[in-house]
Design a protein around this motif. Structure first.
Motif, PDB file in Angstrom:
ATOM      1  N   SER A 234       0.824  -1.207   0.000  1.00 28.61           N
ATOM      2  CA  SER A 234       0.000   0.000   0.000  1.00 28.61           C
ATOM      3  C   SER A 234       0.860   1.260   0.000  1.00 28.61           C
ATOM      4  CB  SER A 234      -0.931   0.001   1.218  1.00 28.61           C
ATOM      5  OG  SER A 234      -0.196   0.087   2.425  1.00 28.61           O
ATOM      6  N   ARG A 235       2.168   1.093   0.186  1.00 35.46           N
ATOM      7  CA  ARG A 235       3.089   2.240   0.215  1.00 35.46           C
ATOM      8  C   ARG A 235       4.257   2.044  -0.743  1.00 35.46           C
ATOM      9  NH1 ARG A 235       2.803   5.844   4.578  1.00 35.46           N
ATOM     10  NH2 ARG A 235       0.873   5.585   5.739  1.00 35.46           N
ATOM     11  N   VAL A 236       4.000   1.309  -1.820  1.00 37.71           N
ATOM     12  CA  VAL A 236       5.021   1.056  -2.842  1.00 37.71           C
ATOM     13  C   VAL A 236       4.538   1.643  -4.165  1.00 37.71           C
ATOM     14  CG1 VAL A 236       6.244  -0.701  -4.179  1.00 37.71           C
ATOM     15  CG2 VAL A 236       5.898  -1.020  -1.718  1.00 37.71           C
ATOM     16  N   ILE A 237       5.377   2.474  -4.774  1.00 33.36           N
ATOM     17  CA  ILE A 237       5.092   3.063  -6.083  1.00 33.36           C
ATOM     18  C   ILE A 237       6.172   2.600  -7.051  1.00 33.36           C
ATOM     19  CG2 ILE A 237       4.869   5.200  -7.410  1.00 33.36           C
ATOM     20  CD1 ILE A 237       3.927   6.590  -4.910  1.00 33.36           C
ATOM     21  N   VAL A 238       5.743   1.990  -8.147  1.00 34.83           N
ATOM     22  CA  VAL A 238       6.675   1.518  -9.182  1.00 34.83           C
ATOM     23  C   VAL A 238       6.584   2.469 -10.364  1.00 34.83           C
ATOM     24  CG1 VAL A 238       7.282  -0.377 -10.716  1.00 34.83           C
ATOM     25  CG2 VAL A 238       6.363  -0.866  -8.451  1.00 34.83           C
ATOM     26  N   VAL A 239       7.707   3.031 -10.754  1.00 34.55           N
ATOM     27  CA  VAL A 239       7.767   3.927 -11.904  1.00 34.55           C
ATOM     28  C   VAL A 239       8.492   3.199 -13.030  1.00 34.55           C
ATOM     29  CG1 VAL A 239       8.586   6.136 -12.796  1.00 34.55           C
ATOM     30  CG2 VAL A 239       7.756   5.965 -10.432  1.00 34.55           C
ATOM     31  N   ASP A 240       7.793   2.996 -14.130  1.00 34.10           N
ATOM     32  CA  ASP A 240       8.343   2.255 -15.261  1.00 34.10           C
ATOM     33  C   ASP A 240       7.710   2.796 -16.529  1.00 34.10           C
ATOM     34  OD1 ASP A 240       9.527   0.294 -16.924  1.00 34.10           O
ATOM     35  OD2 ASP A 240       9.440  -1.191 -15.313  1.00 34.10           O
ATOM     36  N   CYS A 241       8.267   2.414 -17.663  1.00 40.39           N
ATOM     37  CA  CYS A 241       7.677   2.795 -18.954  1.00 40.39           C
ATOM     38  C   CYS A 241       7.085   1.591 -19.677  1.00 40.39           C
ATOM     39  CB  CYS A 241       8.717   3.494 -19.823  1.00 40.39           C
ATOM     40  SG  CYS A 241      10.197   2.515 -20.117  1.00 40.39           S
ATOM     41  N   ASP A 242       7.121   0.432 -19.041  1.00 34.53           N
ATOM     42  CA  ASP A 242       6.565  -0.783 -19.615  1.00 34.53           C
ATOM     43  C   ASP A 242       5.470  -1.306 -18.699  1.00 34.53           C
ATOM     44  OD1 ASP A 242       5.960  -3.163 -20.815  1.00 34.53           O
ATOM     45  OD2 ASP A 242       7.992  -3.981 -20.787  1.00 34.53           O
ATOM     46  N   PRO A 243       4.214  -1.303 -19.127  1.00 38.40           N
ATOM     47  CA  PRO A 243       3.123  -1.747 -18.245  1.00 38.40           C
ATOM     48  C   PRO A 243       3.119  -3.241 -17.967  1.00 38.40           C
ATOM     49  CG  PRO A 243       2.294  -1.320 -20.448  1.00 38.40           C
ATOM     50  CD  PRO A 243       3.719  -0.876 -20.440  1.00 38.40           C
ATOM     51  N   TYR A 244       3.915  -4.016 -18.705  1.00 41.62           N
ATOM     52  CA  TYR A 244       3.888  -5.474 -18.560  1.00 41.62           C
ATOM     53  C   TYR A 244       4.957  -5.997 -17.610  1.00 41.62           C
ATOM     54  CZ  TYR A 244       1.022  -4.930 -22.733  1.00 41.62           C
ATOM     55  OH  TYR A 244       0.059  -4.537 -23.610  1.00 41.62           O
ATOM     56  N   THR A 245       5.728  -5.119 -16.993  1.00 44.83           N
ATOM     57  CA  THR A 245       6.758  -5.587 -16.073  1.00 44.83           C
ATOM     58  C   THR A 245       6.200  -5.943 -14.701  1.00 44.83           C
ATOM     59  OG1 THR A 245       7.247  -3.296 -15.462  1.00 44.83           O
ATOM     60  CG2 THR A 245       8.560  -4.275 -17.228  1.00 44.83           C
ATOM     61  N   THR A 246       5.019  -5.450 -14.357  1.00 44.62           N
ATOM     62  CA  THR A 246       4.384  -5.779 -13.068  1.00 44.62           C
ATOM     63  C   THR A 246       2.967  -6.293 -13.316  1.00 44.62           C
ATOM     64  OG1 THR A 246       3.712  -3.460 -12.846  1.00 44.62           O
ATOM     65  CG2 THR A 246       5.752  -4.126 -11.745  1.00 44.62           C
ATOM     66  N   PRO A 247       2.828  -7.437 -13.995  1.00 41.57           N
ATOM     67  CA  PRO A 247       1.476  -7.914 -14.325  1.00 41.57           C
ATOM     68  C   PRO A 247       0.665  -8.318 -13.110  1.00 41.57           C
ATOM     69  CG  PRO A 247       3.119  -9.597 -14.828  1.00 41.57           C
ATOM     70  CD  PRO A 247       3.877  -8.364 -14.446  1.00 41.57           C
ATOM     71  N   MET A 248       1.321  -8.695 -12.005  1.00 42.97           N
ATOM     72  CA  MET A 248       0.594  -9.124 -10.814  1.00 42.97           C
ATOM     73  C   MET A 248       0.201  -7.954  -9.916  1.00 42.97           C
ATOM     74  SD  MET A 248       2.881 -12.472  -9.823  1.00 42.97           S
ATOM     75  CE  MET A 248       1.847 -12.813  -8.392  1.00 42.97           C
ATOM     76  N   HIS A 249       0.781  -6.776 -10.144  1.00 40.29           N
ATOM     77  CA  HIS A 249       0.503  -5.621  -9.299  1.00 40.29           C
ATOM     78  C   HIS A 249       0.351  -4.372 -10.156  1.00 40.29           C
ATOM     79  CE1 HIS A 249       2.922  -8.547  -6.970  1.00 40.29           C
ATOM     80  NE2 HIS A 249       2.054  -8.293  -6.020  1.00 40.29           N
ATOM     81  N   PRO A 250      -0.641  -4.337 -11.035  1.00 41.83           N
ATOM     82  CA  PRO A 250      -0.791  -3.155 -11.900  1.00 41.83           C
ATOM     83  C   PRO A 250      -1.177  -1.898 -11.128  1.00 41.83           C
ATOM     84  CG  PRO A 250      -2.675  -4.629 -12.132  1.00 41.83           C
ATOM     85  CD  PRO A 250      -1.662  -5.358 -11.299  1.00 41.83           C
ATOM     86  N   ASP A 251      -1.846  -2.042  -9.980  1.00 40.17           N
ATOM     87  CA  ASP A 251      -2.280  -0.867  -9.222  1.00 40.17           C
ATOM     88  C   ASP A 251      -1.129  -0.172  -8.510  1.00 40.17           C
ATOM     89  OD1 ASP A 251      -4.863  -1.256 -10.009  1.00 40.17           O
ATOM     90  OD2 ASP A 251      -5.454  -2.353  -8.212  1.00 40.17           O
ATOM     91  N   ASN A 252       0.037  -0.793  -8.485  1.00 41.28           N
ATOM     92  CA  ASN A 252       1.209  -0.152  -7.879  1.00 41.28           C
ATOM     93  C   ASN A 252       2.079   0.558  -8.905  1.00 41.28           C
ATOM     94  OD1 ASN A 252       0.757  -2.674  -5.812  1.00 41.28           O
ATOM     95  ND2 ASN A 252       1.688  -0.923  -4.773  1.00 41.28           N
TER      96      ASN A 252
END
Length: 343
Positions: A234-252
């Protein structure tokens, strides 16, 4: 009338043959023919007698096949031998099989184990536990990709491959390190990422570095499983340019547009403002905010539009103030809030 007839190759006997009689070559003629044959062979450097060529090919193929066979047998022995202790070989589930099949099955089992190691992260916890008081633990974790977010690979004929530093990287890392635990989580190899980060972060704003070995290999794609981070999601923000790198946690995930190396880019400055706003309003669950911005193609541009609209709406007064729990939501999503510090 006589004519010269060649029998096979030049190293065989040659004679004059007529219709009714045949005579052997004289010694002088033989010397002349041998001289001519040697001259032809010197001119043709690739010439070799057929028998010698066959022998060379045989030995070449034998060496290659023998080497391959030896490598396969060595791999079977090395990977298929049973484990041993001070009392000798340790029995396992393959010990009752014929000895050659034992080695084959153990080798296959070992190869599957190594394949699984490559597909899964090396550790169940990629980051150490949160430090207890009185040590200071930042309230949020910011997980960053390197490529096309902080740097961009650039190739020229004169210099070859180089990485171009994105405008605002130093400011971005310095400001975010105040409220965020900065974690680099990339699919790049360590031999590429570590020297790059040493040059990119000389002051040590980045807390942890995770490279390709910490990713999951799913259908040929290196993905990032945030469950292994050992942090409150709930306190993790992932900054990326590829939406498929975190398929299990898209809301982060906060998916940015790729930086292509242009010098007039200011997106990191806008991203810094967004993250500072999250920290200032002490958002309890960042996934609610990120879920809202995930619907836009360019979330940072949408954030800037929301802030512009907020400035216009704040010119009007609101009689009933919302609860403090909802104040961050109104501000981040671009709604009016009287008395807000966001101008």
């Amino acid at each position: 009338m006589y004519k010269i007839v060649w029998f096979g190759t030049l190293n065989k006997s040659i004679g004059y043959i007529g219709k009714k009689k045949t005579r052997l070559l004289s010694p002088c003629e033989k010397i002349c023919l041998n001289t001519a044959r040697k001259t032809v062979q010197r001119c043709d450097k690739n010439y070799s007698p057929p028998k010698l060529s066959r022998i060379k090919n045989f030995y070449t193929y034998s060496i290659v096949l023998g080497s391959l066979f030896g490598m396969v047998m060595w791999a079977i022995y090395k990977l298929g031998k049973p484990e041993e202790d001070h009392r000798g070989p340790i029995e396992d589930e393959f010990s009752q099989l014929p000895w050659f099949r034992q080695y084959i099955m153990r080798m296959w089992h070992t190869l599957q184990y190594y394949e699984k190691m490559m597909e899964e992260p090396q550790m169940a916890k990629l980051l150490p536990n949160v430090v207890p008081p009185p040590y200071i633990q930042p309230p949020y974790s910011l997980v960053l990709e390197i490529k096309d977010v902080l740097v961009h690979p650039d190739w020229t004929y004169q210099t070859g491959w180089r990485f171009k530093k994105r405008p605002g990287v130093d400011y971005f890392l310095q400001q975010c390190s105040r409220n965020f635990e900065i974690v680099i989580y990339t699919s790049e190899q360590g031999m590429t990422a570590f020297p790059l980060l040493d040059a990119l972060d000389p002051y040590g704003y980045i807390s942890y570095r995770l490279v390709r070995g910490a990713t999951d290999l799913v259908e040929g794609q290196h993905t990032k499983n945030l469950d292994y981070l050992n942090r409150d999601l709930s306190r993790v923000i992932v900054v990326d340019c590829d939406p498929y790198t975190t398929p299990m946690h898209p809301d982060n995930s906060l998916v940015l547009t790729k930086w292509l190396g242009n010098d007039d880019d200011v997106q990191l400055f806008d991203l810094t403002a967004f993250l500072q706003l999250v920290a200032e309003h002490q958002v309890n669950d960042v996934r609610e905010v990120l879920r809202y911005y995930r619907q836009f193609e360019d979330p940072i541009e949408q954030f800037k539009d929301n802030q512009r609209r907020l400035q216009e709406q704040n010119q009007e007064s609101i009689q009933n103030l919302p609860t403090s729990e909802r104040q961050w939501n109104l501000t981040l999503l671009g709604r009016s809030l009287r008395g807000s510090s966001i101008k």
